[in-house]
Design a protein around this motif. Sequence first.
Motif, PDB file in Angstrom:
ATOM      1  N   PHE A   1       0.847  -1.196   0.000  1.00 58.85           N
ATOM      2  CA  PHE A   1       0.000   0.000   0.000  1.00 58.85           C
ATOM      3  C   PHE A   1       0.881   1.243   0.000  1.00 58.85           C
ATOM      4  O   PHE A   1       2.085   1.164   0.260  1.00 58.85           O
ATOM      5  CB  PHE A   1      -0.964   0.006   1.200  1.00 58.85           C
ATOM      6  CG  PHE A   1      -0.350   0.362   2.535  1.00 58.85           C
ATOM      7  CD1 PHE A   1       0.553  -0.499   3.158  1.00 58.85           C
ATOM      8  CD2 PHE A   1      -0.686   1.549   3.186  1.00 58.85           C
ATOM      9  CE1 PHE A   1       1.114  -0.180   4.396  1.00 58.85           C
ATOM     10  CE2 PHE A   1      -0.140   1.874   4.423  1.00 58.85           C
ATOM     11  CZ  PHE A   1       0.758   1.007   5.030  1.00 58.85           C
ATOM     12  N   CYS A   2       0.236   2.362  -0.359  1.00 63.82           N
ATOM     13  CA  CYS A   2       0.975   3.618  -0.459  1.00 63.82           C
ATOM     14  C   CYS A   2       0.143   4.702   0.214  1.00 63.82           C
ATOM     15  O   CYS A   2      -1.044   4.868  -0.119  1.00 63.82           O
ATOM     16  CB  CYS A   2       1.202   3.915  -1.946  1.00 63.82           C
ATOM     17  SG  CYS A   2       2.252   5.333  -2.205  1.00 63.82           S
ATOM     18  N   ILE A   3       0.712   5.398   1.172  1.00 62.60           N
ATOM     19  CA  ILE A   3      -0.004   6.493   1.848  1.00 62.60           C
ATOM     20  C   ILE A   3      -0.093   7.669   0.873  1.00 62.60           C
ATOM     21  O   ILE A   3       0.915   8.050   0.269  1.00 62.60           O
ATOM     22  CB  ILE A   3       0.744   6.918   3.132  1.00 62.60           C
ATOM     23  CG1 ILE A   3       0.989   5.714   4.048  1.00 62.60           C
ATOM     24  CG2 ILE A   3      -0.024   8.014   3.860  1.00 62.60           C
ATOM     25  CD1 ILE A   3       1.930   6.007   5.230  1.00 62.60           C
ATOM     26  N   SER A   4      -1.294   8.220   0.721  1.00 60.94           N
ATOM     27  CA  SER A   4      -1.479   9.325  -0.245  1.00 60.94           C
ATOM     28  C   SER A   4      -0.718  10.570   0.219  1.00 60.94           C
ATOM     29  O   SER A   4      -0.400  10.718   1.410  1.00 60.94           O
ATOM     30  CB  SER A   4      -2.968   9.665  -0.362  1.00 60.94           C
ATOM     31  OG  SER A   4      -3.404  10.274   0.842  1.00 60.94           O
ATOM     32  N   ASP A   5      -0.450  11.470  -0.725  1.00 62.32           N
ATOM     33  CA  ASP A   5       0.229  12.727  -0.371  1.00 62.32           C
ATOM     34  C   ASP A   5      -0.550  13.476   0.708  1.00 62.32           C
ATOM     35  O   ASP A   5       0.032  14.052   1.625  1.00 62.32           O
ATOM     36  CB  ASP A   5       0.364  13.631  -1.606  1.00 62.32           C
ATOM     37  CG  ASP A   5       1.384  13.071  -2.593  1.00 62.32           C
ATOM     38  OD1 ASP A   5       2.137  12.154  -2.203  1.00 62.32           O
ATOM     39  OD2 ASP A   5       1.405  13.545  -3.744  1.00 62.32           O
ATOM     40  N   GLU A   6      -1.874  13.453   0.577  1.00 62.83           N
ATOM     41  CA  GLU A   6      -2.708  14.174   1.538  1.00 62.83           C
ATOM     42  C   GLU A   6      -2.549  13.589   2.944  1.00 62.83           C
ATOM     43  O   GLU A   6      -2.383  14.323   3.924  1.00 62.83           O
ATOM     44  CB  GLU A   6      -4.171  14.081   1.076  1.00 62.83           C
ATOM     45  CG  GLU A   6      -5.114  14.910   1.898  1.00 62.83           C
ATOM     46  CD  GLU A   6      -6.546  14.773   1.394  1.00 62.83           C
ATOM     47  OE1 GLU A   6      -6.746  14.545   0.183  1.00 62.83           O
ATOM     48  OE2 GLU A   6      -7.444  14.873   2.231  1.00 62.83           O
ATOM     49  N   ASP A   7      -2.568  12.265   3.028  1.00 67.90           N
ATOM     50  CA  ASP A   7      -2.413  11.641   4.346  1.00 67.90           C
ATOM     51  C   ASP A   7      -0.988  11.822   4.880  1.00 67.90           C
ATOM     52  O   ASP A   7      -0.794  11.981   6.095  1.00 67.90           O
ATOM     53  CB  ASP A   7      -2.783  10.154   4.279  1.00 67.90           C
ATOM     54  CG  ASP A   7      -4.300   9.941   4.211  1.00 67.90           C
ATOM     55  OD1 ASP A   7      -5.033  10.851   4.623  1.00 67.90           O
ATOM     56  OD2 ASP A   7      -4.734   8.872   3.741  1.00 67.90           O
ATOM     57  N   MET A   8       0.011  11.793   3.980  1.00 73.74           N
ATOM     58  CA  MET A   8       1.386  12.066   4.430  1.00 73.74           C
ATOM     59  C   MET A   8       1.454  13.464   5.055  1.00 73.74           C
ATOM     60  O   MET A   8       2.056  13.660   6.117  1.00 73.74           O
ATOM     61  CB  MET A   8       2.388  11.975   3.265  1.00 73.74           C
ATOM     62  CG  MET A   8       2.687  10.573   2.791  1.00 73.74           C
ATOM     63  SD  MET A   8       3.503   9.518   4.024  1.00 73.74           S
ATOM     64  CE  MET A   8       5.139  10.228   4.086  1.00 73.74           C
ATOM     65  N   ASP A   9       0.818  14.440   4.379  1.00 75.20           N
ATOM     66  CA  ASP A   9       0.818  15.806   4.910  1.00 75.20           C
ATOM     67  C   ASP A   9       0.145  15.866   6.274  1.00 75.20           C
ATOM     68  O   ASP A   9       0.612  16.556   7.192  1.00 75.20           O
ATOM     69  CB  ASP A   9       0.085  16.757   3.944  1.00 75.20           C
ATOM     70  CG  ASP A   9       0.895  17.023   2.689  1.00 75.20           C
ATOM     71  OD1 ASP A   9       2.064  16.600   2.632  1.00 75.20           O
ATOM     72  OD2 ASP A   9       0.348  17.652   1.758  1.00 75.20           O
ATOM     73  N   ARG A  10      -0.969  15.138   6.411  1.00 77.09           N
ATOM     74  CA  ARG A  10      -1.679  15.153   7.699  1.00 77.09           C
ATOM     75  C   ARG A  10      -0.786  14.595   8.808  1.00 77.09           C
ATOM     76  O   ARG A  10      -0.755  15.126   9.914  1.00 77.09           O
ATOM     77  CB  ARG A  10      -2.968  14.318   7.600  1.00 77.09           C
ATOM     78  CG  ARG A  10      -4.056  14.987   6.779  1.00 77.09           C
ATOM     79  CD  ARG A  10      -5.220  14.040   6.531  1.00 77.09           C
ATOM     80  NE  ARG A  10      -6.008  13.777   7.727  1.00 77.09           N
ATOM     81  CZ  ARG A  10      -6.878  12.769   7.826  1.00 77.09           C
ATOM     82  NH1 ARG A  10      -7.054  11.923   6.825  1.00 77.09           N
ATOM     83  NH2 ARG A  10      -7.574  12.598   8.925  1.00 77.09           N
ATOM     84  N   ILE A  11      -0.086  13.513   8.491  1.00 78.24           N
ATOM     85  CA  ILE A  11       0.779  12.907   9.528  1.00 78.24           C
ATOM     86  C   ILE A  11       1.953  13.839   9.849  1.00 78.24           C
ATOM     87  O   ILE A  11       2.285  14.077  11.011  1.00 78.24           O
ATOM     88  CB  ILE A  11       1.301  11.523   9.077  1.00 78.24           C
ATOM     89  CG1 ILE A  11       0.134  10.571   8.785  1.00 78.24           C
ATOM     90  CG2 ILE A  11       2.202  10.925  10.152  1.00 78.24           C
ATOM     91  CD1 ILE A  11       0.537   9.257   8.108  1.00 78.24           C
ATOM     92  N   LEU A  12       2.555  14.387   8.793  1.00 84.31           N
ATOM     93  CA  LEU A  12       3.751  15.225   8.997  1.00 84.31           C
ATOM     94  C   LEU A  12       3.451  16.515   9.753  1.00 84.31           C
ATOM     95  O   LEU A  12       4.358  17.109  10.335  1.00 84.31           O
ATOM     96  CB  LEU A  12       4.387  15.561   7.641  1.00 84.31           C
ATOM     97  CG  LEU A  12       5.333  14.490   7.104  1.00 84.31           C
ATOM     98  CD1 LEU A  12       5.568  14.678   5.604  1.00 84.31           C
ATOM     99  CD2 LEU A  12       6.667  14.511   7.847  1.00 84.31           C
ATOM    100  N   THR A  13       2.197  16.955   9.710  1.00 86.46           N
ATOM    101  CA  THR A  13       1.872  18.231  10.353  1.00 86.46           C
ATOM    102  C   THR A  13       1.127  18.055  11.673  1.00 86.46           C
ATOM    103  O   THR A  13       0.622  19.022  12.236  1.00 86.46           O
ATOM    104  CB  THR A  13       1.040  19.117   9.398  1.00 86.46           C
ATOM    105  OG1 THR A  13      -0.103  18.371   8.966  1.00 86.46           O
ATOM    106  CG2 THR A  13       1.852  19.545   8.186  1.00 86.46           C
ATOM    107  N   LEU A  14       1.058  16.819  12.186  1.00 86.94           N
ATOM    108  CA  LEU A  14       0.480  16.630  13.523  1.00 86.94           C
ATOM    109  C   LEU A  14       1.336  17.382  14.542  1.00 86.94           C
ATOM    110  O   LEU A  14       2.567  17.398  14.424  1.00 86.94           O
ATOM    111  CB  LEU A  14       0.485  15.140  13.895  1.00 86.94           C
ATOM    112  CG  LEU A  14      -0.530  14.229  13.192  1.00 86.94           C
ATOM    113  CD1 LEU A  14      -0.211  12.765  13.503  1.00 86.94           C
ATOM    114  CD2 LEU A  14      -1.945  14.584  13.618  1.00 86.94           C
TER     115      LEU A  14
END
Length: 279
Positions: free
Chosen positions: A249-262
């Motif tokens: 699986f591949c985490i979407s760019d949007e979800d990567m951004d959400r995780i990185l900005t927690l």
Amino acid sequence: MDNFTLINGVVIPAVGFGTYLTSERDDGTVAAALEAGYRHFDTASFYGTEQALGDALQSSHVPRSELFLTSKLWKTEMGYDGALAAFERSLQKLHTDYLDLYLIHWPRTDDLSAEWRQLDHDTWRALEDLYRAGRVRAIGVSNFLPHHLRNLMESADIMPMVNQIEFHPGYPQTYTVEFCRKNNILPEAWSPLGRQRVLQDARLAEIAANYHKSVAQLCVRFALQCGVLPLPKSSSPERMAANLDVFDFCISDEDMDRILTLPQFGWSGLHPDYPKADS
Ligand code: A2P
């Protein structure tokens, strides 16, 4: 399993098995990790796990050439002579005549007032000599922030190839990861699962559910997609296998951004320049 390739061409299995806090005696953990598919093992003289790891690997009969072994010298083993002696002790416990990767564990000793710049230079010179002599296939550091790396690079002939740091959602150390990327240093993640502190997080659970994966698997995949090599630990064969099952699986760019900005959470409290904080 995928690989990372270091600046000197050395290839590393993309997910390693962390051995901090595993038993000091061979309790079957390493055999289970081998069975799950791990070939990359991370230890350190400080962990007290080198002997158990070495014993278990020896009795597994997996050829040495198929294994990737990392160890680290402790704060009390720094300096040129100290590092060389520590390296020999690690080899002996691991029953091997070379390491794949050898790291300086922390940039500073526990005495934070002590002069660390020269100590790092002297210690690094020992690692360079071990590398030139072919005793170790790659050399690097751990828990170095950009100012520690810059200091090392001022006097280094051979640049550090790896920097192993705490890294997980809630503490992705983007400043240090970016510095490493620009300087061809592979970042590795210790505690990629935030040692369970992040696994109950509802925001991460919601994202993980999008991919029908656990939060732990999301954390491992998150590290990989950040270009950071994760070193998860587990005592359970099922969870060891689950932590390797992250290549479908591949985490979407949007979800990567959400995780990185927690906002920051789940930090261990360990920092190279300050006494341990309450986490
Ligand atoms: P256990 O040994 O019971 O599996 P980190 O690698 O960030 O230091 O985290 C290690 C911790 O995470 C251990 O307590 C380990 O417990 C737990 N852990 C490892 N893998 C998983 C997983 N897939 N799901 C839940 N917890 C996990």
